[in-house]
Design a protein around this motif. Structure first.
Motif, PDB file in Angstrom:
ATOM      1  N   PRO A 183      81.352-127.910   8.881  1.00 54.16           N
ATOM      2  CA  PRO A 183      80.333-127.126   8.182  1.00 54.16           C
ATOM      3  C   PRO A 183      78.942-127.699   8.450  1.00 54.16           C
ATOM      4  O   PRO A 183      78.788-128.872   8.807  1.00 54.16           O
ATOM      5  CB  PRO A 183      80.713-127.277   6.713  1.00 54.16           C
ATOM      6  N   ARG A 213      78.191-124.542   3.861  1.00 52.06           N
ATOM      7  CA  ARG A 213      78.848-124.226   2.588  1.00 52.06           C
ATOM      8  C   ARG A 213      77.801-123.617   1.650  1.00 52.06           C
ATOM      9  O   ARG A 213      76.657-124.018   1.661  1.00 52.06           O
ATOM     10  CB  ARG A 213      79.450-125.482   1.962  1.00 52.06           C
ATOM     11  N   ALA A 246      84.261-123.790   6.821  1.00 51.20           N
ATOM     12  CA  ALA A 246      82.852-123.411   6.906  1.00 51.20           C
ATOM     13  C   ALA A 246      82.654-121.924   6.595  1.00 51.20           C
ATOM     14  O   ALA A 246      81.620-121.350   6.944  1.00 51.20           O
ATOM     15  CB  ALA A 246      82.308-123.726   8.298  1.00 51.20           C
TER      16      ALA A 246
END
Length: 290
Positions: A183, A213, A246
């Protein structure tokens, strides 16, 4: 000339074009792909996007024989890539489902035969993945279709992006700021690249492809001028697969689309005026008229 994807105009004076990136989060399962299409449609997105590969061509040689643990047992990375690819009949099924739900659908082709595959399915646009920015032959093959192209810019230098843009028709091109960390940590988002890209490529719509995120960074991208927002979606971030962590789950993606619509309305047109809601406070509070 205004860029259109499907029936949707793309640009600063049009609604933000929201793409739900399904990618490989379907894990090779048509039923799961349809569920994710429904998530996108229910949230109010305009499009869903997949990835299309010819694994024997698009898989780097040094990765082909690497062993990977998967839900279907241990297999080589090449065999895994084949396992999660949809064939023509499966793409027809999921493409029809997206169309019936009122969504544009298209894909990122990772090699030239995949462009031919997608052309046969009459996709409405193409996305160039960040990993493909330097693949001149692929860019030329995509350009030859005459379809709208969304160019992602992660893991690329300014010079590499300039060259890719030079190979594509600016009248059918949008450029998406991206950072290819999954992510994405906030310190790598570099959102000021959005106005920087707009200045560098005048007249070309600029968007944002996010892997962070949460929602804040994508909403800030809209505030900075992104007229396209692409986010990965999943049913559950804990699912097996490289992109799920992600991705946004259904509630998060729905909230993102809702907040984008509120934000684009709140941005207004930049023309100063006295709004109707101000008239009562004006009459009550202003002591000296101009």
């Amino acid at each position: 000339m205004t860029l259109h994807i499907g029936a949707n105009p793309i640009g600063s004076h049009s609604p933000v074009y929201v793409i739900a990136e399904i990618g490989l989060n379907h894990n090779g399962d048509v039923a799961l792909a349809k569920e994710l299409i429904d998530v996108a449609a229910d949230a109010g997105a305009q499009a869903v996007k997949f990835q299309k590969r010819t694994p024997a061509i698009s898989t780097p040689e040094h990765m082909k024989d690497v062993l990977r643990s998967t839900p279907w047992g241990e297999m080589t990375y090449l065999d895994y890539r084949y396992r999660v690819e949809f064939n023509r009949e499966q793409y027809v099924e999921i493409g029809d489902h997206a169309t019936l739900r009122g969504l544009d659908w298209f894909a990122s082709p990772w090699d030239e035969p995949s462009v031919d595959f997608l052309e046969d399915l009459r996709v409405c646009a193409y996305k160039v993945a960040s990993a493909s920015v330097t693949d001149d032959a692929l860019l030329r093959r995509i350009e030859a279709t005459g379809k709208p192209v969304l160019l992602s810019t992660g893991m690329s230098t300014t010079e590499q992006i300039d060259r890719a843009v030079s190979l594509l028709d600016p009248s059918t091109l949008a450029v998406l700021h991206a950072t290819s960390t999954y992510p994405l940590p906030p310190e790598e988002a570099n959102l000021r690249m959005i106005p920087a890209l707009a200045e560098r490529y005048p007249g070309i719509p600029i968007g944002y492809s996010g892997h962070e995120r949460g929602l804040q960074i994508s909403l800030a991208a809209v505030a900075l001028g992104a007229c396209i927002v692409e986010r990965h979606i999943t049913l559950d971030r804990a699912m097996w697969g490289s992109d799920h962590a992600a991705s946004l789950e259904p509630h998060g993606f729905s909230t993102l689309v809702r907040d984008i619509r509120i934000l684009e309305e709140a941005l207004g047109d930049g023309v100063k005026r006295v709004f109707p809601g101000e008239l009562a406070p004006l009459a009550k509070l202003r002591r000296v008229d101009a």
